[in-house]
Enzyme design. Sequence first.
Site, short mmCIF file in Angstrom:
data_model
loop_
_atom_site.label_atom_id
_atom_site.label_comp_id
_atom_site.label_asym_id
_atom_site.label_seq_id
_atom_site.Cartn_x
_atom_site.Cartn_y
_atom_site.Cartn_z
N SER A 172 6.58 -7.63 112.96
CA SER A 172 6.28 -6.49 112.09
C SER A 172 7.54 -5.80 111.58
CB SER A 172 5.42 -5.46 112.85
OG SER A 172 6.11 -4.96 113.97
N LYS B 137 1.33 2.88 116.18
CA LYS B 137 2.52 3.05 115.36
C LYS B 137 2.49 4.37 114.59
CE LYS B 137 3.45 -1.88 114.87
NZ LYS B 137 3.51 -3.05 113.99
#
EC number: 3.4.21.53
Length: 805
Positions: free
Chosen positions: A682, A725
């Site tokens: 990511s 996140k």
Amino acid sequence: MSELTAETYPLMPLRDIVLFPGMVAPLVVGRKRSIMALEAAMENRSLIFLVTQKDARVDEPGQRHLYSLGTLASVMQLLRLPDGTIKALVEGKRRAIVVGAFEGGETEESFYSVRLVEAPDTEVEREDVPAYLRELRKAFDQYTQSNKKLPREVLKSITALEDPSRMVDLITSHIQLRTEEKQSILELVSLPQRIAKVLEILYREMELSEMEKDIHAKVKKKMGVTQRNYYLSEKMRAIQEEMGQGEGGDDLGELQQAIDKKHLPKAVKEKVGKEFKKLRQMPPMSAETTVVRNYIDAIISLPWKKKSRSKIDIDRAEQVLNEDHYGLEKPKERILEYLAVQAQVKKIRGPILCLVGPPGVGKTSVCRSIARAMGREFVRLSLGGVRDEAEIRGHRRTYIGAMPGKIILSMQKAGVINPVFCLDEVDKMSVDFRGDPSAALLEVLDPEQNYAFNDHYLDVDYDLSEVFFITTANNLHGIPIPLQDRMEIIQLNGYTEEEKQHIGLEFLLPKQLEANGFKADEITLNDKAILEIIRRYTREAGVRSLERTIAGICRKVARERLKNKEPKKKYRISPQAIERYLGVPKYRHGLAEERDEIGLTTGMAWTEVGGELLQIEATVMPGSGKLTITGKLGDVMQESAQAAMSYVRSRAMRLGLEPDFYQKIDIHVHVPEGAIPKDGPSAGITIATSIVSAILKLPVDRTLAMTGEITLRGRVLPIGGLTEKLLAAKRGNITNVLIPRENERNLRDVPQKIRNSLTIELVHDVDEVLQRALIVKQGETLFKEVPLESIYGDFTISSHNTPAQ
């Protein structure tokens, strides 16, 4: 006797042994005091006083644990064995009586000494002593004839003795008697009385021997050719009948009753019946007897039909779950759905839930609350570090020390067939040469198979279908796909600051006040004080560190209150007072940079402990096209960096760069905190942004964080752990985030407060990311309009289908 002079001798207690004068006996001695007493007697060439314990189980006996009359003995030989014990050969000399308190023995390294007077025989010259002796010789002769264990030589050596006292003592030492009975004979100093007592015992033993012969004859008469194997058990039964105990008085009778009372399935009952028959035929001291007995005990200690009976009340269950936990709406909703269905149908196969989330969010405590809400028993089994398949399935009974697996042992502990069963840390099992425990769990956690779970030790089917299994894990990566397929995954995300405030004030503070001995109103923390702790002293997805920090404040207050001698004082902790109790803050609130930097981009990562912000730096220096990647990155992140570099080179013309710009520079990409391993798919767009920023000397927006993987063509791929996140971005004082467009569907799972507090932008390719992240001077544009031909230059693509010119 009072005229005899008292003397002091070293003392050594004996367990289950009575030493008579004239008797030579080997002793194995392990107690320090006893060893020192023996060595002292040997060194000083003196006698030692040997006296029997009243209770052999006492390891460090005092004067009250010992008889007062014992035997003075000489130490003939000492031999030290390799294990530290001593083998001694002693010979009894004379009877003696304790006349004073024990001396010495203040420490384990010293022995006891005691003052004694000798106890010589009395009434030795009585007229009837010769008659008693003659009868004693005759009785002992008959006893040795009936008792084949005593050799004839013993009879000859004893009856040849002239000393009547020594003769009766040695005869007593050769008779199998209880310790108490031998001690009573030792204490008889009157010689006629002692001989009479021994005669009485000899006649009793001979009568018992005759009775044994009669019982033996009765049993043998009942036995046929086919019953020869039952000889020992029949003999035992006949002995019990003679003693009036019957079959119910022995241990096997009690075991039979326990088996009859237990409601076992038909197949299990047949299996146990066969094992019990085998047990009755075995000699009691056989090693195989213990194995079979343990197996039967394991079967009857398991619940087979017993259930927890509880009326399902949805409202009460919802109240219990809300009392114990704040938030966690999805797990609560799923539990209430299960209870609603169970209230409607008679039996539903137990679901297999898997609670996945970072540490400290309350996975295990949710399981405990579920059990309380359902009115069921709760058992927990930690699978962290389990690497042996036998720990799940049990050992086969062919192995020494075999035992059932942990699943069956936990069911024994639960006592019912429908507990709430928590399998903790299911993602932390290991695999080695002893097998794969996760594969052994496949049968346990499959609702289509676990009604007939087969443990290797039990070797019979056991029904686990009514067990409510709940597993917990920090992430799904450590759980094999076949095992995941059998479970319903429920994500437990980290808590927001507002949720942590509620949990801290409503749950953790009252809990820690009680644990540290405070009343409810003696320590008060307001919302701002809790927020100060959350922001500057903890950085976590869960609330475990928050609880430890609150406990630390309680300890400091307790010490301060006792030091100032103010036991009734009440404390109100303000945000300003937090630093006085907890010290210098560990973290700076708001991780966003104070100014826009060139080559520095904030990324968002998802780890086992929740979401984290990741600073990725890039710098450019003169060189020859070398790309350096540091920061202890895993293979996936290194590949992301290579892909990002290839993307930048492919966009060189559009970014206003020369096609061969990379041949004149070296690029260094670094992720700080290099001692911590980092990996994951990511960070691609974050690395690409840092590289472009460093090459073009354009700063990156400091209020912006991003996440997403990159392809060579610049497409942004979706990521996992979106909620975690975004929570990390919120904790880091970030205001804008960029996420892949394909993650738009996951935004519905993000709490509304988090979505409202962040400006979330969806991006499809890296061009959009760069345009949003890089700060370009007013009037300028990031990308230049370049014809396609100038991008590819003189490169041509050949094809077999191109016509000839």
